[in-house]
Motif scaffolding. Sequence first.
Motif, PDB file in Angstrom:
ATOM      1  N   ALA A  91     -97.093  15.277 -77.964  1.00 45.40           N
ATOM      2  CA  ALA A  91     -96.346  16.514 -78.234  1.00 45.40           C
ATOM      3  C   ALA A  91     -95.501  16.346 -79.494  1.00 45.40           C
ATOM      4  O   ALA A  91     -95.420  17.258 -80.331  1.00 45.40           O
ATOM      5  N   CYS A 115    -102.040  19.768 -72.294  1.00 49.99           N
ATOM      6  CA  CYS A 115    -101.381  19.074 -71.177  1.00 49.99           C
ATOM      7  C   CYS A 115    -100.141  18.321 -71.643  1.00 49.99           C
ATOM      8  O   CYS A 115     -99.157  18.245 -70.914  1.00 49.99           O
ATOM      9  N   ALA A 129     -98.201  19.163 -74.134  1.00 52.61           N
ATOM     10  CA  ALA A 129     -97.165  20.125 -74.507  1.00 52.61           C
ATOM     11  C   ALA A 129     -96.581  20.837 -73.288  1.00 52.61           C
ATOM     12  O   ALA A 129     -95.370  20.999 -73.174  1.00 52.61           O
ATOM     13  N   ASN A 130     -97.462  21.282 -72.360  1.00 53.85           N
ATOM     14  CA  ASN A 130     -97.004  22.060 -71.217  1.00 53.85           C
ATOM     15  C   ASN A 130     -98.036  21.974 -70.095  1.00 53.85           C
ATOM     16  O   ASN A 130     -98.901  22.846 -69.972  1.00 53.85           O
ATOM     17  N   GLU A 137     -98.528  25.144 -67.896  1.00 53.65           N
ATOM     18  CA  GLU A 137     -99.299  26.222 -68.526  1.00 53.65           C
ATOM     19  C   GLU A 137    -100.794  25.914 -68.467  1.00 53.65           C
ATOM     20  O   GLU A 137    -101.614  26.787 -68.183  1.00 53.65           O
ATOM     21  N   TYR A 138    -101.151  24.658 -68.725  1.00 57.15           N
ATOM     22  CA  TYR A 138    -102.560  24.266 -68.663  1.00 57.15           C
ATOM     23  C   TYR A 138    -103.134  24.532 -67.266  1.00 57.15           C
ATOM     24  O   TYR A 138    -104.188  25.146 -67.121  1.00 57.15           O
ATOM     25  N   ASP A 197     -95.961  19.303 -59.493  1.00 56.17           N
ATOM     26  CA  ASP A 197     -95.332  20.321 -60.345  1.00 56.17           C
ATOM     27  C   ASP A 197     -95.784  21.749 -60.032  1.00 56.17           C
ATOM     28  O   ASP A 197     -95.750  22.607 -60.897  1.00 56.17           O
ATOM     29  N   TYR A 233     -93.609  24.716 -61.059  1.00 52.88           N
ATOM     30  CA  TYR A 233     -93.684  25.062 -62.489  1.00 52.88           C
ATOM     31  C   TYR A 233     -94.977  25.824 -62.795  1.00 52.88           C
ATOM     32  O   TYR A 233     -94.980  26.772 -63.582  1.00 52.88           O
ATOM     33  N   GLU A 241     -95.320  29.548 -64.402  1.00 54.60           N
ATOM     34  CA  GLU A 241     -96.152  29.811 -65.592  1.00 54.60           C
ATOM     35  C   GLU A 241     -97.206  30.871 -65.288  1.00 54.60           C
ATOM     36  O   GLU A 241     -97.482  31.737 -66.110  1.00 54.60           O
ATOM     37  N   LYS A 301     -97.480  34.352 -67.272  1.00 53.59           N
ATOM     38  CA  LYS A 301     -98.660  34.583 -68.111  1.00 53.59           C
ATOM     39  C   LYS A 301     -99.541  35.724 -67.591  1.00 53.59           C
ATOM     40  O   LYS A 301    -100.121  36.457 -68.379  1.00 53.59           O
TER      41      LYS A 301
END
Length: 162
Positions: free
Chosen positions: A49, A85, A87-88, A91-92, A122, A125, A129, A133
């Motif tokens: 990242a 993955c 970075a976030n 989100e992935y 997680d 989280y 997300e 999204k």
Amino acid sequence: MPRYEGREVDREMVVKDAKALYKAGEKKWGTDEKTFICIFSERSAAHLAAVDSAYHDMYGNSLKKVIKKETSGLFLHALKTILLCSANPAEYFAQVLHKAMKGMGTNDTALIRVIVTRTEIDMHYIKAEYLKKYKKTLNEAVHSETSGHYRAFLLALLGPNQ
């Protein structure tokens, strides 16, 4: 030697890796895939990242754009996956779950794999997300795409809506 997965990052190494990726990709004719393989497989998520951020600051492009330009096929997909993955991760995994339930039919293997393996890591989280999204809770999506004991099991793993 297993790769370090902590949050600490060596700034000098980050800059060195950003330069190495530039020389292996955008700067040269063709691509030195070995450099990409080495850096993307041996560095921690936090380090990758930081490399992505440093690369953008130094050269004006994101690593995602560079990867899309310099690689293709499954290699491109693998590099983009590890970058996202790093970075976030939430989100992935929200994207993976959405894709598993999108359109006709459900990719039950992907749905089970992500929910079972991320529940205690997680999932809260990932649920946040997913809602952000896709404007729908993950529980609602799973409820509409599954049935019976299978649905009850997945929803029990997901826990209540946030």
